[in-house]
Write a protein that holds these residues in place. Structure first.
Motif, short mmCIF file in Angstrom:
data_model
loop_
_atom_site.label_atom_id
_atom_site.label_comp_id
_atom_site.label_asym_id
_atom_site.label_seq_id
_atom_site.Cartn_x
_atom_site.Cartn_y
_atom_site.Cartn_z
N ARG A 155 0.87 -1.19 0.00
CA ARG A 155 0.00 0.00 0.00
C ARG A 155 0.90 1.24 0.00
O ARG A 155 1.63 1.50 0.95
N ASN A 156 0.90 1.98 -1.06
CA ASN A 156 1.75 3.18 -1.15
C ASN A 156 1.18 4.07 -2.25
O ASN A 156 1.39 3.83 -3.43
N ASP A 157 0.43 5.08 -1.83
CA ASP A 157 -0.24 5.96 -2.78
C ASP A 157 0.73 7.05 -3.22
O ASP A 157 1.26 7.78 -2.39
N ILE A 158 0.97 7.13 -4.49
CA ILE A 158 1.99 8.06 -5.00
C ILE A 158 1.36 9.03 -5.99
O ILE A 158 0.60 8.63 -6.87
N ASP A 159 1.67 10.32 -5.80
CA ASP A 159 1.28 11.32 -6.80
C ASP A 159 2.50 11.57 -7.68
O ASP A 159 3.40 12.31 -7.32
N GLU A 160 2.50 10.90 -8.84
CA GLU A 160 3.71 10.89 -9.67
C GLU A 160 4.09 12.28 -10.17
O GLU A 160 5.25 12.59 -10.37
N THR A 161 3.09 13.12 -10.42
CA THR A 161 3.37 14.36 -11.16
C THR A 161 3.34 15.61 -10.28
O THR A 161 3.44 16.72 -10.79
N ALA A 162 3.23 15.43 -8.97
CA ALA A 162 3.11 16.60 -8.08
C ALA A 162 4.29 17.55 -8.22
O ALA A 162 4.14 18.76 -8.07
N GLY A 163 5.47 17.00 -8.53
CA GLY A 163 6.67 17.84 -8.60
C GLY A 163 6.98 18.35 -10.00
O GLY A 163 8.02 18.95 -10.23
N MET A 164 6.07 18.10 -10.95
CA MET A 164 6.33 18.55 -12.32
C MET A 164 5.77 19.95 -12.51
O MET A 164 4.71 20.30 -12.01
#
Lengths: 431, 240
Positions: A155-164
């Motif tokens: 379980r690991n929810d990741i916001d891939e594009t938050a730093g783009m």
């Protein structure tokens, strides 16, 4: 300033291309009939895999080195690896069969994502090498899918594009990129007869690092495998060029390097050490031999050795080398077998881009640690001992001795590495 | 181990032999290769003022003593020209001056020096210099009516010789002979230690005796016996 302009310009280009391309890009990059062979009903979380397919799929996973980007201290394949791109920080996704990962994907979704960059949340960024994975056969894809179904869900929810940065945080912008740079086709040869090229260009995605990229981060195909910059490291030329590439090496020594991390001359460190540790050492001798044979057949750059620098100009560097380097690298650049790299006959030392050399001097480095060669040697940092100019003297000596020849290094390149890497200054001493 | 345990372990061995054994992948090992600051050498602070030998008279006395022990001559520079006074000041300001590696707690027995077969001190080297230099200056003023530093060289030599052989006594607060030996050791250390510590300026001490400095090894020269290799001395941290 120049960088700002370049990036500003590329923003405009991508935005324009995205707008212009929006009308008909679906015909090309979204044409997903290649994935029709895959099932579209059972999700990864529910898939029951055939053990033989799982075993083969693990091998495909190793060739693809999925863990390189998708495992970063949050659990195997649970993502979280931060990739610094010129357009912002991208975070790798969770690819375990969890709901926060890719558990809800069907096999067809999986094919679309890996081979075409069409993900469950929108288009993928080309940091994911779907431009190489597009070459994977249906069989290898199915086996990889089977293997991924056996990975423990994390379980690991990741916001891939938050730093783009805008507009690069808009996944649809990648449609323009795909239209320009992505060719939606499979492997154009025989995956068995052309096994070496199939691995190099497919799962191995060697060109992702070893080919230079243009301003929009697309590989420059005319300079295929002729060396690429990765910021804090440089992936050297690995073509048949005898001066900078692997043309002067035997197939056996290339295969040994890939399998163990060293051929007794060069030693893998940095990102290549990771590739060897996580991926290449698991490949069969047949496959490594096929890769080496193929690399030696790839047309290289036209780089040829310049006349070496005059010995008179290298005296100070020679003294510094004798004092600080020769213990491990040998008084005559002969290295220390499998432990410390040799400099004589080490083409990677001669690359025009000296990033790896200045990085090793400033920050130090760790060699790969493999099953066959478990003692990965360490290179200590020399930032405390030498100025930028002294490091340049050492490198000029190393790059122009024992048969080596290379143009002089620029002191400002080393100064930039000291600044960028945050390495300390040389200790101040009484003058 | 009972018989069942032995059988189980045999089974485990057979199972282990049937499947290829591989070492675990190394993960999370430290990759920082910069030097731990604790292990870096601490070069002398240059361009700064004296930290311990702050009194002019103390510096003049030390300079005079050191330059009689290692005078300028055909072989090389004098001790003070080589930076030995600055070296001593730096050492006295640091762990050496504090006696950091010495046992300095009591009790100190009356026959302690004989038991240990070498003089023992509760005082730190820094304190011994303070007391010793003051006593030497007082001795010169009392016997010669002038500062030690202003005496003619033969007189300075006579006092130093007396300190060494026990015929000069600087008083009850000073072990005169041991103080002489301390200064002799320290001036040698300053003259021959790495230049980064303030002495041995331009590697003058090393050049004098033909010491090639902080080199890693001599594989390149091991078979060249019976000739002058002419090796240039090398400091631990080369100059810019």
């Amino acid at each position: 300033m120049a960088n700002w302009k370049a990036i500003g310009g590329s923003v405009a280009v991508v935005a324009a291309v995205a707008a212009a391309g929006a009308g008909w890009w679906a015909y090309d990059t979204l044409e997903t009939s290649r994935s029709d062979v895959a099932d579209d009903r059972v999700t990864l979380a529910d898939f029951k895999a055939d053990p033989e397919a799982v075993a083969r799929g693990e091998y495909v996973m190793r060739t693809g080195d999925c863990a390189a980007c998708h495992t970063k201290g949050m659990g195997d394949f649970a993502g979280g690896y931060e990739i610094a791109t010129p357009f912002g920080v991208l975070v790798s996704s969770n690819i375990t069969p969890d709901a926060t990962g890719i558990g809800a994907m069907t096999e067809r979704d999986f094919f679309n994502a890996l081979r075409q960059g069409i993900g469950q949340h929108g288009l993928l960024y080309p940091a994911m090498p779907y431009t190489a994975y597009k070459n994977l056969t249906d069989g290898d894809m199915h086996d990889l899918w089977a293997y991924m179904s056996t990975v423990p869900p994390v379980r690991n929810d990741i916001d891939e594009t938050a730093g783009m940065r805008f507009p690069f945080n808009i996944r649809l912008a990648m449609a323009g990129w795909d239209m320009l740079f992505f060719e939606n086709t499979g492997f154009d040869g025989d995956p068995v007869a052309d096994r070496g090229r199939y691995i190099v260009d497919g799962g191995g995605h060697c060109s992702a690092c070893h080919s230079p990229r243009n301003l929009l981060s697309a590989e420059v195909s005319s300079k295929y495998l002729q060396g690429g910059s990765l910021g804090t490291s440089y992936a050297p030329e690995i073509t048949s060029n005898e001066y900078l590439g692997v043309g002067g090496q035997s197939v056996e020594s290339i295969a040994q390097y890939l399998r163990t991390g060293t051929d007794g001359v060069a030693v893998a460190a940095g990102p290549m050490a990771e590739a060897v540790e996580h991926s290449l050492q698991y490949l069969s001798d047949e496959d490594l031999t096929a890769m080496a044979t193929y690399l030696k057949s790839v047309p290289g750059s036209d780089a040829v050795a310049p006349p070496p620098l005059a010995a008179d100009s290298l005296k100070q560097g020679a003294l510094e080398y004798e004092i600080s380097c020769s213990a491990c690298h040998g008084p005559r650049g002969e290295g220390m077998g499998l432990l410390a790299p040799a400099f004589a006959g080490n083409a990677a030392m001669l690359a025009p881009d000296i990033t790896n050399l200045s990085h090793a001097l400033m920050v130090g480095g760790r060699a790969s640690s493999t099953h066959e060669n478990p003692t990965g040697a360490g290179m200590p940092s020399f930032a405390w001992k030498y100025t930028d100019a002294q490091m340049a003297e050492i490198l000029d000596y190393v790059r122009n001795s024992w048969g080596n020849a290379a143009p002089p290094v620029k002191v400002e390149d080393i100064a930039k590495m000291r600044a960028d890497s945050g390495a300390r200054d040389k200790l101040s001493i009484p003058q | 181990m009972n018989r069942r345990g032995a059988l189980f372990s045999l089974g485990a061995m057979a199972a282990a032999a049937a499947t290829p054994v591989r070492a675990l992948e190394m993960k999370g090992y430290p990759t920082d290769m910069s030097m731990d600051p604790a292990f870096l050498p601490r070069p002398a602070i240059h361009g700064g003022s004296f930290q311990v030998l702050t009194a002019d008279i103390d510096r003049r006395t030390v300079t005079a003593v050191f330059d009689r022990l290692i005078p300028a001559d055909d072989l090389g520079a004098s001790a003070s020209e080589a930076g030995c006074v600055e070296f001593l000041d730096m050492q006295l300001a640091g762990p050496f001056g504090e006696g950091a590696s010495l046992y300095r707690k009591g009790p100190k027995l009356p026959n302690e020096d004989e038991l240990a077969q070498t003089p023992q001190f509760i005082e730190t080297p820094r304190e011994r210099y303070a007391t010793g230099l003051a006593a030497l200056e007082a001795f010169a003023q009392k016997t010669e009516g002038a500062s030690f530093a202003d005496l003619p060289e033969p007189r300075q030599d006579a006092i130093l010789k007396g300190m060494e052989d026990g015929t000069v006594d600087l008083g009850p607060d000073v072990n005169t002979k041991a103080f002489f030996e301390l200064m002799l050791i320290n001036v040698r250390e300053g003259y021959f230690s790495d230049p980064i510590y303030g002495g041995n300026k331009d590697m003058v001490g090393w050049k004098m005796i033909g010491f090639p400095g902080a080199r890693y090894d001599y594989r390149l020269y091991a078979d060249r016996t019976g000739e002058d290799l002419g090796l240039e001395p090398v400091s631990l941290i080369p100059r810019d």
